[in-house]
Each structure stands twice: as C-alpha cells, then as structure tokens.
Design a protein around this motif. Structure first.
Motif, PDB file in Angstrom:
ATOM      1  N   LEU A 116      -4.057   1.784 -23.203  1.00 20.51           N
ATOM      2  CA  LEU A 116      -4.822   2.948 -23.661  1.00 20.51           C
ATOM      3  C   LEU A 116      -5.552   2.629 -24.959  1.00 20.51           C
ATOM      4  O   LEU A 116      -6.657   3.124 -25.203  1.00 20.51           O
ATOM      5  N   ASN A 117      -4.949   1.794 -25.799  1.00 20.67           N
ATOM      6  CA  ASN A 117      -5.592   1.448 -27.066  1.00 20.67           C
ATOM      7  C   ASN A 117      -6.816   0.569 -26.865  1.00 20.67           C
ATOM      8  O   ASN A 117      -7.793   0.683 -27.605  1.00 20.67           O
ATOM      9  N   LYS A 118      -6.791  -0.306 -25.867  1.00 17.09           N
ATOM     10  CA  LYS A 118      -7.994  -1.086 -25.552  1.00 17.09           C
ATOM     11  C   LYS A 118      -9.110  -0.158 -25.074  1.00 17.09           C
ATOM     12  O   LYS A 118     -10.264  -0.300 -25.470  1.00 17.09           O
ATOM     13  N   LYS A 119      -8.751   0.803 -24.242  1.00 17.16           N
ATOM     14  CA  LYS A 119      -9.748   1.756 -23.747  1.00 17.16           C
ATOM     15  C   LYS A 119     -10.315   2.594 -24.884  1.00 17.16           C
ATOM     16  O   LYS A 119     -11.529   2.812 -24.967  1.00 17.16           O
ATOM     17  N   LEU A 120      -9.446   3.056 -25.776  1.00 21.17           N
ATOM     18  CA  LEU A 120      -9.903   3.858 -26.913  1.00 21.17           C
ATOM     19  C   LEU A 120     -10.792   3.029 -27.837  1.00 21.17           C
ATOM     20  O   LEU A 120     -11.837   3.499 -28.294  1.00 21.17           O
ATOM     21  N   ALA A 121     -10.407   1.788 -28.099  1.00 21.77           N
ATOM     22  CA  ALA A 121     -11.219   0.915 -28.956  1.00 21.77           C
ATOM     23  C   ALA A 121     -12.605   0.717 -28.351  1.00 21.77           C
ATOM     24  O   ALA A 121     -13.615   0.788 -29.054  1.00 21.77           O
ATOM     25  N   ARG A 122     -12.657   0.470 -27.056  1.00 23.88           N
ATOM     26  CA  ARG A 122     -13.955   0.266 -26.398  1.00 23.88           C
ATOM     27  C   ARG A 122     -14.823   1.526 -26.466  1.00 23.88           C
ATOM     28  O   ARG A 122     -16.026   1.448 -26.684  1.00 23.88           O
ATOM     29  N   ALA A 123     -14.200   2.685 -26.276  1.00 25.37           N
ATOM     30  CA  ALA A 123     -14.956   3.940 -26.375  1.00 25.37           C
ATOM     31  C   ALA A 123     -15.533   4.088 -27.778  1.00 25.37           C
ATOM     32  O   ALA A 123     -16.713   4.424 -27.952  1.00 25.37           O
ATOM     33  N   ALA A 124     -14.717   3.823 -28.794  1.00 23.32           N
ATOM     34  CA  ALA A 124     -15.198   3.895 -30.180  1.00 23.32           C
ATOM     35  C   ALA A 124     -16.305   2.871 -30.415  1.00 23.32           C
ATOM     36  O   ALA A 124     -17.285   3.154 -31.111  1.00 23.32           O
ATOM     37  N   GLY A 125     -16.157   1.699 -29.836  1.00 26.53           N
ATOM     38  CA  GLY A 125     -17.182   0.666 -29.973  1.00 26.53           C
ATOM     39  C   GLY A 125     -18.510   1.084 -29.358  1.00 26.53           C
ATOM     40  O   GLY A 125     -19.580   0.780 -29.909  1.00 26.53           O
ATOM     41  N   ARG A 126     -18.450   1.773 -28.245  1.00 30.36           N
ATOM     42  CA  ARG A 126     -19.700   2.258 -27.628  1.00 30.36           C
ATOM     43  C   ARG A 126     -20.392   3.280 -28.543  1.00 30.36           C
ATOM     44  O   ARG A 126     -21.619   3.275 -28.668  1.00 30.36           O
ATOM     45  N   TYR A 127     -19.603   4.119 -29.215  1.00 29.38           N
ATOM     46  CA  TYR A 127     -20.198   5.059 -30.172  1.00 29.38           C
ATOM     47  C   TYR A 127     -20.818   4.303 -31.350  1.00 29.38           C
ATOM     48  O   TYR A 127     -21.892   4.666 -31.835  1.00 29.38           O
ATOM     49  N   ALA A 128     -20.156   3.266 -31.819  1.00 25.35           N
ATOM     50  CA  ALA A 128     -20.694   2.468 -32.930  1.00 25.35           C
ATOM     51  C   ALA A 128     -21.991   1.784 -32.521  1.00 25.35           C
ATOM     52  O   ALA A 128     -22.941   1.711 -33.300  1.00 25.35           O
ATOM     53  N   GLU A 129     -22.018   1.288 -31.300  1.00 23.11           N
ATOM     54  CA  GLU A 129     -23.234   0.646 -30.792  1.00 23.11           C
ATOM     55  C   GLU A 129     -24.388   1.646 -30.725  1.00 23.11           C
ATOM     56  O   GLU A 129     -25.508   1.350 -31.139  1.00 23.11           O
ATOM     57  N   ASP A 132     -18.829  -7.280 -40.418  1.00 29.54           N
ATOM     58  CA  ASP A 132     -18.831  -6.417 -41.609  1.00 29.54           C
ATOM     59  C   ASP A 132     -17.703  -5.399 -41.582  1.00 29.54           C
ATOM     60  O   ASP A 132     -17.315  -4.868 -42.627  1.00 29.54           O
ATOM     61  N   GLY A 133     -17.211  -5.099 -40.409  1.00 23.23           N
ATOM     62  CA  GLY A 133     -16.176  -4.088 -40.285  1.00 23.23           C
ATOM     63  C   GLY A 133     -15.464  -4.196 -38.957  1.00 23.23           C
ATOM     64  O   GLY A 133     -15.899  -4.924 -38.060  1.00 23.23           O
ATOM     65  N   PHE A 134     -14.363  -3.450 -38.858  1.00 21.76           N
ATOM     66  CA  PHE A 134     -13.535  -3.472 -37.661  1.00 21.76           C
ATOM     67  C   PHE A 134     -13.253  -2.057 -37.196  1.00 21.76           C
ATOM     68  O   PHE A 134     -12.989  -1.170 -38.004  1.00 21.76           O
ATOM     69  N   ILE A 135     -13.258  -1.869 -35.890  1.00 23.56           N
ATOM     70  CA  ILE A 135     -12.668  -0.697 -35.262  1.00 23.56           C
ATOM     71  C   ILE A 135     -11.399  -1.215 -34.620  1.00 23.56           C
ATOM     72  O   ILE A 135     -11.447  -2.088 -33.757  1.00 23.56           O
ATOM     73  N   ARG A 146     -14.264  13.509 -32.319  1.00 22.40           N
ATOM     74  CA  ARG A 146     -13.566  12.905 -33.470  1.00 22.40           C
ATOM     75  C   ARG A 146     -13.754  11.388 -33.496  1.00 22.40           C
ATOM     76  O   ARG A 146     -13.999  10.798 -34.545  1.00 22.40           O
ATOM     77  N   VAL A 147     -13.644  10.758 -32.338  1.00 25.86           N
ATOM     78  CA  VAL A 147     -13.824   9.302 -32.253  1.00 25.86           C
ATOM     79  C   VAL A 147     -15.264   8.930 -32.569  1.00 25.86           C
ATOM     80  O   VAL A 147     -15.526   7.969 -33.295  1.00 25.86           O
ATOM     81  N   GLN A 148     -16.201   9.708 -32.063  1.00 26.18           N
ATOM     82  CA  GLN A 148     -17.617   9.446 -32.331  1.00 26.18           C
ATOM     83  C   GLN A 148     -17.926   9.563 -33.824  1.00 26.18           C
ATOM     84  O   GLN A 148     -18.594   8.706 -34.396  1.00 26.18           O
ATOM     85  N   ARG A 149     -17.442  10.621 -34.473  1.00 17.81           N
ATOM     86  CA  ARG A 149     -17.692  10.809 -35.909  1.00 17.81           C
ATOM     87  C   ARG A 149     -17.130   9.654 -36.734  1.00 17.81           C
ATOM     88  O   ARG A 149     -17.788   9.149 -37.635  1.00 17.81           O
ATOM     89  N   LEU A 150     -15.908   9.223 -36.412  1.00 20.85           N
ATOM     90  CA  LEU A 150     -15.295   8.116 -37.142  1.00 20.85           C
ATOM     91  C   LEU A 150     -16.103   6.833 -36.943  1.00 20.85           C
ATOM     92  O   LEU A 150     -16.373   6.101 -37.901  1.00 20.85           O
ATOM     93  N   SER A 151     -16.519   6.570 -35.737  1.00 17.74           N
ATOM     94  CA  SER A 151     -17.301   5.360 -35.443  1.00 17.74           C
ATOM     95  C   SER A 151     -18.641   5.386 -36.169  1.00 17.74           C
ATOM     96  O   SER A 151     -19.066   4.369 -36.741  1.00 17.74           O
TER      97      SER A 151
END
Length: 189
Positions: free
Chosen positions: A18-31, A75-78, A175-180
């Motif tokens: 689930l954490n890999k899935k959540l990280a990828r979702a956050a990464g898509r928002y960052a992208e 420069d940073g990490f999610i 919430r995930v989108q705002r953080l990203s």
C-alpha cells in the motif's frame, strides 16, 4: 523557480505494498505540479544488514553506492513509510544506514543534506501508519533533511487505494495532492 527533481519511494519491499501505491500516487501529483519525478523501488537494490565490519573489509556494497548517487541527484523525496510493529521498517532504516556512510572526500550526509522530504504512510489499520512517521522524521532530520511540517497517514488504505494505485477517497486524495504540491514548491526554490 527551477524544475525540482523529486525521488519517490516507499520503505517496503512487498510488490503490492500500500505504501508503494501511495508513494506513486503522490509522485503523480508532484509530476502534475511540475516536478521531474523518479520512482525508486528498494526491492531493486538489496543490501545486507548494515555491519561496520563489512564496510571496513570491503567498503560500501554496490547497491549502497548506487542508492547514494540516486538520492544525491534529487532535490527532494516523497517517502511513504510502512509501520512495522509500531516503528520504522527494517529495510528503510538499513538503506538509510548504508547510504549515510561517508566516502572519502565526500561531504557529510551528501545524499541527505538539505533535501526536502514529504512523509506519508499507509496501512489497512485505522491509524494509517502514523506511529512510524515521528521515527522517520527524527532520523531524516538528524542527518540533514528538511522535513515538510505536514504529513499524511492514510488509515484503511486498502479501502481507498484501488488496484491501479489511485486514491479513491476525495478527501484523502486532496491531502496527498496538497502535500506533494507544497513539496514541489519548496524544492524548486
């Protein structure tokens, strides 16, 4: 503002984590917010348990050197951290321990110093992995990372992250989108 390079990973080895899935979702928002995003799977970089005798005898393992280069280039990490028995996962702590080891002529904590970090956690339990995040925050801030003050712990994540890794709960996704997006803004400065 420059286009920040953000590394996205989870402190888990399990393929369907689930954490890999959540990280990828956050990464898509960052992208979507303008970052250049790299997804990293720690399962692709196996490491022995940190042992100073191994380091003394043969230096850093090849995968620790590769990870050191990858982390340093961003420069940073999610980071989405699972909670194992109320704490940080062994694989995440072990990676940090190996990558934090200095090479001759390298500045202290070169792969971590001044990197912006957004922390997330996902769990099928109601607490969402929240108990691990203060430990991860303490470790990373202690080695020079700049921690985003907010974080997301997603409880009952198995019910709000679908098989494709999309967050189906609107409030959680927001919430995930705002953080990203905030991470991208800070890392770009």
């Amino acid at each position: 503002m420059s286009k920040p390079k953000i590394l996205v990973f989870a402190g888990s080895l399990r393929k369907d984590s689930l954490n890999k899935k959540l990280a990828r979702a956050a990464g898509r928002y960052a992208e979507a917010a303008g970052a250049e995003v790299t997804f990293l799977d720690l399962a692709d970089y196996p490491l022995p348990i940190y042992d100073g005798d191994i380091e003394s005898a043969s230096g850093l393992p090849e995968n620790a050197l590769k990870l050191k280069q990858i982390l340093a280039a961003h420069d940073g990490f999610i980071l989405s951290s699972p909670e194992y028995n109320g704490g940080i996962s062994g694989v995440l702590k072990n990676m940090i321990d190996w990558v934090s080891r200095p090479l001759e002529g390298e500045p202290s904590m070169a792969a971590f110093k001044d990197k912006w970090v957004a922390l997330l956690a996902a769990s099928p339990g109601t607490l969402g992995g929240i108990r691990a995040l203060p430990m991860v925050r303490t470790i990373l801030s202690g080695i020079g990372c700049v921690m985003m003050p907010e974080q997301v712990a997603l409880g009952q994540a198995n019910k709000v992250i679908d098989a494709e890794g999309a967050i189906t709960d609107e409030a959680a996704a927001s919430r995930v989108q705002r953080l990203s997006e905030r991470l991208v803004r800070f890392a770009a400065k």
